[in-house]
Motif scaffolding. Structure first.
Motif, short mmCIF file in Angstrom:
data_model
loop_
_atom_site.label_atom_id
_atom_site.label_comp_id
_atom_site.label_asym_id
_atom_site.label_seq_id
_atom_site.Cartn_x
_atom_site.Cartn_y
_atom_site.Cartn_z
N PRO B 588 2.76 -6.55 -3.28
CA PRO B 588 2.68 -6.86 -4.71
C PRO B 588 2.82 -5.63 -5.59
O PRO B 588 2.64 -4.50 -5.14
CB PRO B 588 1.29 -7.47 -4.86
N SER B 589 3.13 -5.90 -6.84
CA SER B 589 3.31 -4.83 -7.81
C SER B 589 1.95 -4.44 -8.41
O SER B 589 0.96 -5.14 -8.21
CB SER B 589 4.24 -5.32 -8.91
N PRO B 590 1.90 -3.34 -9.16
CA PRO B 590 0.66 -2.95 -9.83
C PRO B 590 0.16 -4.07 -10.72
O PRO B 590 0.95 -4.88 -11.20
CB PRO B 590 1.08 -1.76 -10.69
N SER B 591 -1.17 -4.13 -10.89
CA SER B 591 -1.72 -5.26 -11.61
C SER B 591 -3.07 -4.92 -12.20
O SER B 591 -3.85 -4.15 -11.62
CB SER B 591 -1.84 -6.44 -10.64
N LEU B 592 -3.34 -5.51 -13.35
CA LEU B 592 -4.64 -5.34 -13.99
C LEU B 592 -5.67 -6.32 -13.45
O LEU B 592 -6.86 -6.17 -13.68
CB LEU B 592 -4.52 -5.54 -15.50
N TRP B 593 -5.19 -7.36 -12.76
CA TRP B 593 -6.11 -8.43 -12.36
C TRP B 593 -7.25 -7.98 -11.47
O TRP B 593 -8.38 -8.45 -11.63
CB TRP B 593 -5.35 -9.60 -11.73
N PRO B 594 -7.03 -7.06 -10.53
CA PRO B 594 -8.19 -6.62 -9.73
C PRO B 594 -9.30 -6.06 -10.61
O PRO B 594 -10.48 -6.34 -10.38
CB PRO B 594 -7.59 -5.52 -8.84
N ALA B 626 -8.97 -14.31 -13.33
CA ALA B 626 -8.41 -13.13 -12.67
C ALA B 626 -7.77 -13.51 -11.34
O ALA B 626 -6.68 -13.04 -10.99
CB ALA B 626 -9.49 -12.09 -12.47
N VAL B 627 -8.45 -14.37 -10.58
CA VAL B 627 -7.91 -14.75 -9.28
C VAL B 627 -6.59 -15.50 -9.46
O VAL B 627 -5.62 -15.27 -8.73
CB VAL B 627 -8.93 -15.61 -8.50
N ALA B 628 -6.56 -16.37 -10.49
CA ALA B 628 -5.33 -17.11 -10.74
C ALA B 628 -4.20 -16.15 -11.13
O ALA B 628 -3.09 -16.21 -10.59
CB ALA B 628 -5.56 -18.14 -11.85
N GLY B 629 -4.51 -15.24 -12.04
CA GLY B 629 -3.50 -14.29 -12.50
C GLY B 629 -3.00 -13.40 -11.37
O GLY B 629 -1.81 -13.12 -11.22
N TRP B 630 -3.93 -13.00 -10.55
CA TRP B 630 -3.65 -12.15 -9.40
C TRP B 630 -2.57 -12.78 -8.53
O TRP B 630 -1.64 -12.13 -8.07
CB TRP B 630 -4.97 -11.99 -8.64
N HIS B 631 -2.71 -14.10 -8.28
CA HIS B 631 -1.81 -14.76 -7.34
C HIS B 631 -0.64 -15.45 -8.00
O HIS B 631 0.13 -16.11 -7.35
CB HIS B 631 -2.61 -15.76 -6.49
N TRP B 632 -0.53 -15.32 -9.32
CA TRP B 632 0.56 -15.97 -10.03
C TRP B 632 1.88 -15.41 -9.53
O TRP B 632 2.06 -14.20 -9.49
CB TRP B 632 0.43 -15.71 -11.54
N PRO B 633 2.80 -16.27 -9.09
CA PRO B 633 4.06 -15.74 -8.55
C PRO B 633 4.82 -15.01 -9.66
O PRO B 633 4.88 -15.50 -10.78
CB PRO B 633 4.83 -17.00 -8.12
N SER B 634 5.34 -13.86 -9.33
CA SER B 634 6.10 -13.13 -10.34
C SER B 634 7.57 -13.12 -9.95
O SER B 634 7.92 -13.26 -8.78
CB SER B 634 5.59 -11.70 -10.45
N LYS B 635 8.39 -12.93 -10.95
CA LYS B 635 9.83 -12.87 -10.71
C LYS B 635 10.15 -11.77 -9.71
O LYS B 635 10.93 -11.93 -8.80
CB LYS B 635 10.56 -12.60 -12.03
N GLU B 636 9.45 -10.68 -9.91
CA GLU B 636 9.68 -9.50 -9.10
C GLU B 636 9.50 -9.82 -7.61
O GLU B 636 10.25 -9.38 -6.76
CB GLU B 636 8.66 -8.46 -9.52
N ARG B 637 8.48 -10.62 -7.32
CA ARG B 637 8.18 -10.88 -5.92
C ARG B 637 9.16 -11.86 -5.31
O ARG B 637 9.39 -11.83 -4.10
CB ARG B 637 6.75 -11.40 -5.77
N ILE B 638 9.70 -12.76 -6.15
CA ILE B 638 10.63 -13.73 -5.59
C ILE B 638 12.01 -13.11 -5.45
O ILE B 638 12.75 -13.43 -4.52
CB ILE B 638 10.69 -14.98 -6.50
N ALA B 639 12.29 -12.20 -6.35
CA ALA B 639 13.63 -11.63 -6.42
C ALA B 639 14.12 -11.13 -5.07
O ALA B 639 13.35 -10.60 -4.30
CB ALA B 639 13.66 -10.51 -7.44
#
Lengths: 336, 639
Positions: B588-594, B626-639
């Protein structure tokens, strides 16, 4: 260079240790290595075995390390080839010796534990010790005697000690006579102690028990059987009455100013159960759980301001006028 | 040309976000690991200051430098901070930093979890220290024995700060352990089979499993205690049929493995450093691994040796005594294998190796006194005395802090790109070495002479004034050594000699990449054929990788993997035993959710502490979001 340095440090440290352990203790230090009873003697024997074996192991391991380091350093300088030529026999030999040492220590340790379970003859006397924040209640259940912070025992006889606690966990420790055993609320522990020779031995609380854990000591007074019996008979008696105006005034103040709410003086109306029983206070060597010698000056100071002497302890400062204080202390000193 | 392009692409893919948000959302194992280490080191200094204040109070009998309550707060905080928020986190930080580099992956498998662990650790530490501000400092010791720590005898909030702060740190420790286990088991470089894993990584793996098992009893025990304290439950109340020894069992079945949780990675550090400076592979690799695993198992069978004086039956106690002595054998294997390694090596003595020699001296003394206190009969005399204080510090300072200092000197060039200064290194080593022995050796004697531990003062009649004075002087010498070390670090950070990729000539994989390593660690993840890949395959990192992997895949009947893409955060997923690549793991990419999740947990615990229960809802809600945001699929990850 490193090797020599290490050797010197090592030899020096060992020499210093032995001298310190054996020689330099102050006469009255309550040392576990200066045992005065069979329990502590057996443990001290075990200690000396482990000390010498441990020292030998340390010297040998450091010797191998120093030698290995020196060889490797020389090979490093000469840019020689690494080798495992002696590694297998070394590892096997070292482990074999370690197993042997461990077995000896374990065997001796188990044997000592076995010896400590029961005394040679069954104890004829039982003492109940009840831990309190931060003092010790001492009861002789067979004769209904109660005292505090001072345990008298007949010399040369094993004594059964039953340990309980009224509040938190404490631990009962007399370094010269025995190891320690905890006093637990809700559980009664039991062991025995014995002193070989007459004397006064320091006991301490070893389990952290709150703000004044540091000042929770007691004395064990070992004396010949006749003197012990005499003492015990005295402790069973109610308080003696001394006909002296100052003492009488002191007793009045004691009963009315608040002291009696926490302290018992048997034979009077004072029957508080929070603090130590004071029926025979004047016969004790110390006050405030081994903290101060029991004399006029210390008693005055203690009653005037217990919170300054032992901050946080459960005895409140009572507003007594100087002459009232004097009278109370005179009364307490009459409680032989 | 192509190579440069790949590097540029990787740099771009793995770049952190910029600005303050970027700083808060960092998930890369190297930044997080560094933060862990720096933060934990600051806590080390705070707890060290506590120790100096205690030693000052004890310098002479009946001093009044500290009040009794201050003293009790200090020894509680010193123990708690050193155990929970210095040693364990700094080791996890080091493990988090080094593990991906050593196993040849681009990050830990759960980078966001790693970052969450860091925030929990930081907040837990702040939580504990905030008790200073509200004047509710925990004062029942790091062991918090009931009933003293229960509602009746500690009615204030002091122990709640302790319980909740420790809970916070437990969360951090457990998630870090999960991350380390998963990463070590599933993302090693192709070819790094179990028998080629660097010993540090092995020790971290065993440590992480021990944390998973060992921290749970502490969680359980502390939840029960908090229930007793806050909601009037009676698990530990003897008057209501509770049992005060129950807490001790809970605490020590965590507490003893905890000692080995700290020790094992330190043993791993030593097993990495000795081969480098003796310029030869470690002797007895399989035996050392077995010893590490054996220590891991046996350490769960020793906890009662902290309870020898509680009046349990002698027969039961002696089983634990026997187990306590058995574990000595496992430690002995390590010590002797290291000596054998040195014996046959070609030694260059540099500062890290000096610390290792210091380790031998101090730790062996601690081990010998450890065998002594493992004896039920002898422990009856020294339990809860200064002798134990001496023993445990010889073990922990010798066994953990010395190897840690060795590690700081050894890996500092990798982390910063610069060498730590040699002369200051010598000075700090000798000060700490002498300080350690001067502080703790006399305490053995004080304990044998009748001085209990956890006492704020002592009577001159005990005759231990001299030992205590020496001990206090030693503590200041130790502190001076630490100050010199800090000066060295700061100076070297800016002025130190440039290190290059592999300044010590080490054989493990972290030395294959640049110092400091790029965000993505390795441009090309090497295929491993040896335990010391840099010694046996000096070409590591060069391009025969594809062919190798195809061969290996064919051998194991797996489809061959293609290269990792440079445009996504990817690393290899490999099989457990042989490390055959079987998947590409997208990280995963950097994230504020943690950070947000950790804040949610903090709100939850703070509301429990203050009794403002409605705020718990806010905390829980924040956490859920936060947990929801953390696991929200991002474009970056699907790309």
């Amino acid at each position: 260079m490193t090797t020599t340095g290490r050797g010197v440090v090592l030899g020096g440290a060992l020499a210093i240790t032995v001298v310190l352990l054996a020689g330099c203790q102050p006469e009255d230090s309550p040392s576990a290595l200066d045992p005065r009873g069979p329990r502590a003697e057996r443990i001290a024997d075990l200690w000396w075995l482990m000390f010498w074996l441990g020292t030998a192991v340390f010297v040998v391991v450091m010797g191998f390390l120093a030698y290995a380091t020196f060889r490797a350093w020389r090979r490093g300088v000469a840019d020689g080839e690494p080798t495992d030529r002696h590694a297998n026999p070394f590892l096997a030999g070292a482990m074999a010796v370690t197993v042997l040492v461990i077995l000896v220590v374990l065997g001796f340790s188990l044997w000592t534990s076995r010896l400590l379970v029961e005394p040679d003859e069954p104890p004829a006397l039982t003492v109940d010790v009840i831990g309190n924040q931060w003092w010790w209640e001492v009861r002789y259940p067979e004769v209904d005697a109660i005292t505090a912070n001072e345990i008298h025992i007949p010399v040369g006889e094993p004594v059964r000690v039953r340990l309980l606690s009224d509040d938190v966990i404490h631990s009962f420790w007399i370094p010269e006579l025995s190891g320690k055993l905890d006093l637990l609320p809700g559980i009664t522990n039991e062991f025995w102690i014995e002193a070989d020779e007459p004397g006064t031995y320091l006991g301490e609380c070893a389990e952290f028990c709150g703000i004044q854990h540091a000042h929770m000591a007691f004395l064990v007074v070992a004396e010949p059987r006749e003197r012990f019996d005499l003492w015990l008979t005295g402790q069973v008696e109610p308080a003696s009455f001394v006909a002296d105006p100052l003492v009488e005034r002191g007793q009045d103040i004691f009963l009315t100013a608040g002291c009696a709410a926490c302290h018992t003086v048997r034979g009077t109306a004072a029957d508080g159960e929070i603090g130590p029983d004071l029926t025979h206070l004047a016969s004790r060597e110390t006050i405030a759980a081994g903290m101060l010698e029991n004399n006029l000056g210390n008693l005055m100071g203690w009653i005037a301001d217990p919170q300054a002497i032992k901050p946080g302890n459960h005895m409140p400062n009572l507003p007594l006028a100087p002459e009232e204080l004097e009278a109370v202390v005179a009364y307490l000193l009459s409680l032989e | 040309m192509a190579t440069v392009a790949v590097s540029d692409q990787l740099t771009q893919t793995w770049a952190a976000r910029s600005g303050i948000v970027g700083w808060l959302s960092v998930v890369n194992h190297k930044q997080v690991g560094r933060r862990y280490m720096v933060t934990a080191f600051i806590f080390f200094l705070l707890a060290g200051r506590d120790a100096l204040r205690m030693r000052t109070q004890l310098a002479q009998p009946e001093m009044n430098f500290l009040s009794p309550s201050e003293y009790n707060e200090l020894f509680t905080m010193h123990g708690t901070v050193m155990m929970f928020i210095f040693i364990v986190p700094i080791l996890e930080g080091l493990a988090g930093y080094l593990t991906p580099l050593m196993i040849g992956s681009r990050d830990l498998i759960f980078p966001r979890l790693n970052s969450f662990g860091y925030w929990c650790f930081l907040f837990g530490g702040i939580f504990l220290y905030s008790s200073l501000v509200t004047d509710n400092v925990p004062d029942n010791g790091w062991f918090a024995y009931v009933p003293l720590s229960g509602p009746e005898f500690s009615p204030g909030k002091n122990m709640d700060y302790w319980l909740l702060g420790v809970t916070f740190v437990e969360i951090s420790t457990i998630v870090a352990a999960i991350d380390l286990i998963a990463s070590i088991v599933k993302s090693r470089a192709p070819g790094m089979s179990l028998n080629r894993i660097p010993l540090f990584v092995w020790s971290v793996l065993v440590m992480a499993f021990m944390i998973l098992i060992g921290f749970l009893p502490l969680v359980a025990g502390s939840v029960l205690l908090e229930l007793d304290r806050t909601f009037g439950a009676q698990f530990y109340d003897p008057e209501a049929g509770g049992n005060v020894l129950l807490w001790q069992h809970y605490f020590w079945i965590f507490g003893h493995p905890e000692v080995y949780v700290m020790l094992l990675p330190a043993l791993g550090i030593i097993s990495m450093i000795i081969p480098t400076f003796t310029r030869r592979p470690i002797f007895g690799y399989p035996v050392i691994v077995l010893a590490l695993v054996a220590i891991g198992f046996l350490s769960f069978g020793l906890w009662v040796h902290h309870m020898y004086t509680t009046g349990l039956p002698p027969l039961a106690l002696n089983f634990f005594a026997t187990a306590s002595m058995l574990i000595t054998l496992a430690n002995g294997v390590n010590i002797f294998a290291w000596i054998a390694t040195i014996w046959g090596g070609r030694l260059i003595v540099k500062i890290p190796f000096l610390w290792i020699l210091g380790f031998f001296f101090v730790f062996v003394i601690g081990g010998i006194t450890g065998v002594m206190v493992g004896s039920v009969a002898f422990d009856a005399q020294v339990h809860d005395t200064q002798f134990i204080v001496a023993h445990l510090h010889y073990v922990i300072i010798g066994g953990v802090v010395f190897p840690l200092f060795a590690a700081f000197h050894y890996w500092f060039p990798k982390v910063t790109g610069r060498m730590l200064g040699e002369s200051l290194g010598h000075v700090s080593f000798w000060l700490v070495f002498l300080g350690t022995n001067l502080t703790f050796f006399p305490q053995h004697l004080a304990g044998l002479q009748g001085m209990p531990r956890r006492v704020y003062t002592y009577s001159p009649d005990l005759g231990v004034g001299l030992w205590n004075l020496l001990s206090t002087i030693g503590a200041y010498v130790f502190a001076l050594g630490v100050v010199v070390f800090i000066i060295n670090v700061i100076w070297s950070q800016f002025r130190g000699e440039r290190a290059g990729d592999n300044p010590w000539g080490g054989g493990s994989l972290e030395w294959a990449t640049t110092s400091p390593p790029p965000q993505y660690n390795f441009r090309v993840i090497p295929t491993i054929r040896n335990r010391e890949p840099l010694w046996a395959q000096p070409e590591t990192g060069a391009g025969d990788r594809e062919e190798e992997q195809t061969l290996m895949a064919v051998e194991h009947g797996q489809p061959a993997m293609t290269d990792l893409a440079a445009t996504r955060r990817e690393t290899y997923g490999t099989t457990l035993a042989d490390a055959v690549p079987e998947q590409v793991i997208v990280l995963p990419s950097p994230s504020l959710w943690p950070l947000v999740l950790a804040v949610g947990v903090a709100v939850l615990l703070a509301s429990l502490l203050t009794g403002v229960y409605p705020a718990m809802g806010i905390g829980a809600l924040t956490g859920l979001v936060a947990v929801a945001g953390w696991h929200w699929p991002s474009k970056e990850r699907i790309a």
